[in-house]
Design a protein around this motif. Structure first.
Motif, PDB file in Angstrom:
ATOM      1  N   SER A 111       1.005 -46.325 162.215  1.00  0.00           N
ATOM      2  CA  SER A 111       0.619 -45.104 161.502  1.00  0.00           C
ATOM      3  C   SER A 111       1.823 -44.234 161.152  1.00  0.00           C
ATOM      4  N   GLN A 112       2.996 -44.839 161.071  1.00  0.00           N
ATOM      5  CA  GLN A 112       4.209 -44.079 160.745  1.00  0.00           C
ATOM      6  C   GLN A 112       4.049 -43.272 159.462  1.00  0.00           C
ATOM      7  N   ASP A 113       3.484 -43.910 158.426  1.00  0.00           N
ATOM      8  CA  ASP A 113       3.371 -43.248 157.135  1.00  0.00           C
ATOM      9  C   ASP A 113       2.484 -42.009 157.221  1.00  0.00           C
ATOM     10  N   GLU A 114       1.396 -42.094 157.962  1.00  0.00           N
ATOM     11  CA  GLU A 114       0.491 -40.960 158.092  1.00  0.00           C
ATOM     12  C   GLU A 114       1.156 -39.812 158.852  1.00  0.00           C
ATOM     13  N   ILE A 115       1.937 -40.159 159.872  1.00  0.00           N
ATOM     14  CA  ILE A 115       2.631 -39.129 160.657  1.00  0.00           C
ATOM     15  C   ILE A 115       3.681 -38.431 159.805  1.00  0.00           C
ATOM     16  N   ILE A 116       4.410 -39.203 159.002  1.00  0.00           N
ATOM     17  CA  ILE A 116       5.427 -38.612 158.126  1.00  0.00           C
ATOM     18  C   ILE A 116       4.784 -37.635 157.148  1.00  0.00           C
ATOM     19  N   CYS A 117       3.682 -38.042 156.543  1.00  0.00           N
ATOM     20  CA  CYS A 117       2.995 -37.167 155.586  1.00  0.00           C
ATOM     21  C   CYS A 117       2.526 -35.881 156.252  1.00  0.00           C
ATOM     22  N   LYS A 118       2.031 -35.986 157.481  1.00  0.00           N
ATOM     23  CA  LYS A 118       1.608 -34.799 158.225  1.00  0.00           C
ATOM     24  C   LYS A 118       2.808 -33.927 158.571  1.00  0.00           C
ATOM     25  N   ALA A 119       3.910 -34.570 158.968  1.00  0.00           N
ATOM     26  CA  ALA A 119       5.104 -33.835 159.376  1.00  0.00           C
ATOM     27  C   ALA A 119       5.702 -33.044 158.223  1.00  0.00           C
ATOM     28  N   MET A 120       5.607 -33.570 157.022  1.00  0.00           N
ATOM     29  CA  MET A 120       6.165 -32.883 155.863  1.00  0.00           C
ATOM     30  C   MET A 120       5.461 -31.560 155.582  1.00  0.00           C
ATOM     31  N   LYS A 121       4.250 -31.402 156.097  1.00  0.00           N
ATOM     32  CA  LYS A 121       3.465 -30.198 155.837  1.00  0.00           C
ATOM     33  C   LYS A 121       3.691 -29.105 156.869  1.00  0.00           C
ATOM     34  N   ILE A 122       4.473 -29.394 157.922  1.00  0.00           N
ATOM     35  CA  ILE A 122       4.741 -28.384 158.947  1.00  0.00           C
ATOM     36  C   ILE A 122       5.678 -27.326 158.377  1.00  0.00           C
ATOM     37  N   LYS A 123       5.283 -26.075 158.497  1.00  0.00           N
ATOM     38  CA  LYS A 123       6.054 -24.980 157.915  1.00  0.00           C
ATOM     39  C   LYS A 123       6.713 -24.117 158.985  1.00  0.00           C
ATOM     40  N   ALA A 124       7.862 -23.572 158.641  1.00  0.00           N
ATOM     41  CA  ALA A 124       8.523 -22.584 159.483  1.00  0.00           C
ATOM     42  C   ALA A 124       7.900 -21.214 159.216  1.00  0.00           C
ATOM     43  N   ASP A 125       8.365 -20.200 159.947  1.00  0.00           N
ATOM     44  CA  ASP A 125       7.797 -18.861 159.819  1.00  0.00           C
ATOM     45  C   ASP A 125       7.896 -18.311 158.399  1.00  0.00           C
ATOM     46  N   ASP A 126       8.980 -18.664 157.705  1.00  0.00           N
ATOM     47  CA  ASP A 126       9.181 -18.124 156.357  1.00  0.00           C
ATOM     48  C   ASP A 126       8.495 -18.949 155.284  1.00  0.00           C
ATOM     49  N   GLY A 127       7.723 -19.965 155.699  1.00  0.00           N
ATOM     50  CA  GLY A 127       6.995 -20.791 154.746  1.00  0.00           C
ATOM     51  C   GLY A 127       7.738 -22.010 154.265  1.00  0.00           C
ATOM     52  N   SER A 128       8.984 -22.151 154.682  1.00  0.00           N
ATOM     53  CA  SER A 128       9.763 -23.330 154.290  1.00  0.00           C
ATOM     54  C   SER A 128       9.392 -24.521 155.177  1.00  0.00           C
ATOM     55  N   ARG A 129       9.740 -25.711 154.755  1.00  0.00           N
ATOM     56  CA  ARG A 129       9.458 -26.898 155.552  1.00  0.00           C
ATOM     57  C   ARG A 129      10.308 -26.867 156.820  1.00  0.00           C
ATOM     58  N   LEU A 130       9.682 -27.105 157.963  1.00  0.00           N
ATOM     59  CA  LEU A 130      10.400 -27.043 159.235  1.00  0.00           C
ATOM     60  C   LEU A 130      11.335 -28.226 159.419  1.00  0.00           C
ATOM     61  N   LEU A 131      10.862 -29.411 159.099  1.00  0.00           N
ATOM     62  CA  LEU A 131      11.599 -30.629 159.427  1.00  0.00           C
ATOM     63  C   LEU A 131      12.547 -31.041 158.306  1.00  0.00           C
ATOM     64  N   ASP A 132      13.767 -31.375 158.720  1.00  0.00           N
ATOM     65  CA  ASP A 132      14.804 -31.768 157.767  1.00  0.00           C
ATOM     66  C   ASP A 132      15.035 -33.269 157.735  1.00  0.00           C
ATOM     67  N   SER A 133      14.527 -33.986 158.729  1.00  0.00           N
ATOM     68  CA  SER A 133      14.905 -35.387 158.884  1.00  0.00           C
ATOM     69  C   SER A 133      13.772 -36.187 159.513  1.00  0.00           C
ATOM     70  N   VAL A 134      13.715 -37.460 159.178  1.00  0.00           N
ATOM     71  CA  VAL A 134      12.787 -38.368 159.844  1.00  0.00           C
ATOM     72  C   VAL A 134      13.490 -39.697 160.095  1.00  0.00           C
ATOM     73  N   GLN A 135      13.283 -40.219 161.284  1.00  0.00           N
ATOM     74  CA  GLN A 135      13.803 -41.541 161.639  1.00  0.00           C
ATOM     75  C   GLN A 135      12.609 -42.487 161.754  1.00  0.00           C
ATOM     76  N   CYS A 136      12.638 -43.575 161.004  1.00  0.00           N
ATOM     77  CA  CYS A 136      11.458 -44.421 160.841  1.00  0.00           C
ATOM     78  C   CYS A 136      11.847 -45.892 160.927  1.00  0.00           C
ATOM     79  N   THR A 137      10.943 -46.711 161.424  1.00  0.00           N
ATOM     80  CA  THR A 137      11.127 -48.160 161.379  1.00  0.00           C
ATOM     81  C   THR A 137      10.721 -48.667 159.993  1.00  0.00           C
ATOM     82  N   PHE A 138      11.669 -49.295 159.323  1.00  0.00           N
ATOM     83  CA  PHE A 138      11.403 -49.903 158.019  1.00  0.00           C
ATOM     84  C   PHE A 138      12.342 -51.090 157.875  1.00  0.00           C
TER      85      PHE A 138
END
Length: 262
Positions: free
Chosen positions: A117-144
């Motif tokens: 379910s790596q792809d689903e987790i990545i898509c969810k992670a991209m939607k996490i926001k910081a306090d100012d509304g910007s995306r919280l996460l800058d990086s993802v490490q994935c098996t591919f």
């Protein structure tokens, strides 16, 4: 150049606490001048070696990820093996703490993913926001890799959104090196099989940094020649190579879980 720490990346549990033994004695004082291509786990307190019995509910490793423990040498703080069950994707208290590290310490924040379910987790992670509304996460490490290709679309989307992509298990824990189709393509392109496997990852639209995983000098030497191969792979060849090696994500991870680890 700065040191890249990939916090929590697997490097053999018995070795977590021995990290300083493998590094130069001055590494922590000169870390910001060194470029690292492999990740390392840091901030673990050793509770016990493997093969011991613990009291019920007692964990083998207690993770201490405090800013004080990690020190000032962090450019990238990466949460290890994020899952839907871990709570990291929904816990706003953790998100606020990570954002504080980001704003006050200047850290980049990322996470690593594993499983079908790596792809689903990545898509969810991209939607996490910081306090100012910007995306919280800058990086993802994935098996591919040549065998496990399910996260492709999610990685493309993450890259297009500005996230840094790091690929682990590019050779599928060695399984890609035994694939007969890769051997055929290696002969056709006059290169080594590890080079064609890594080149096909580097040629992907998400433009990743790939963790080598090399443990022998000759392996590293071969890996370092991969960029010469990337430019020779035509788009049509890339698709044919990838299509000839792909397996279902569930099958990939089932096989991986059955591997004998040293």
């Amino acid at each position: 150049m700065k040191c890249i720490w990939i916090v929590g990346w697997w490097w053999g549990a018995p070795c977590y606490h021995q990290l300083p033994l493998f590094l130069p004695t001055n590494i922590f004082s000169s870390a910001k001048e060194v470029q690292w291509g492999n990740g390392a786990t840091h901030g673990f307190e050793l509770v016990a070696y493997a093969m011991v019995e613990l009291e019920q509910g007692k964990q083998h490793k207690v993770k201490d990820h405090s800013v004080e423990e990690l020190g000032e040498y962090i450019d990238l703080y990466q949460v290890h093996s994020a899952t839907f069950d871990s709570g990291i994707l929904t816990n706003t208290t953790i998100h606020n703490a990570l954002n504080q590290c980001k704003t006050e310490g200047g850290w980049s924040i990322g996470l690593s993913v594993s499983g079908p379910s790596q792809d689903e987790i990545i898509c969810k992670a991209m939607k996490i926001k910081a306090d100012d509304g910007s995306r919280l996460l800058d990086s993802v490490q994935c098996t591919f890799n040549m065998l496990e290709q399910r996260p492709l679309l999610a990685l493309n989307e993450a890259s297009e959104s500005g996230m840094d992509i790091i690929i682990k298990e590019g050779l599928a824990n060695g399984r890609a090196l035994r694939h007969p189709k890769l051997w055929e393509w290696a002969q056709k392109l006059d290169c080594e099989v590890d080079q064609i496997a890594l080149a096909c990852i580097l040629a992907q639209p998400f433009k990743a940094r790939v963790l080598s995983g090399a443990i022998m000098p000759e392996q590293l030497s071969s890996n370092l020649e991969v960029m010469e191969i990337v430019d020779t792979i035509e788009d049509t060849d890339l698709k044919q190579i990838m299509d000839s090696c792909i397996m279902s994500s569930e099958e990939y991870w089932n096989e991986r879980s059955a591997l004998a680890w040293n």
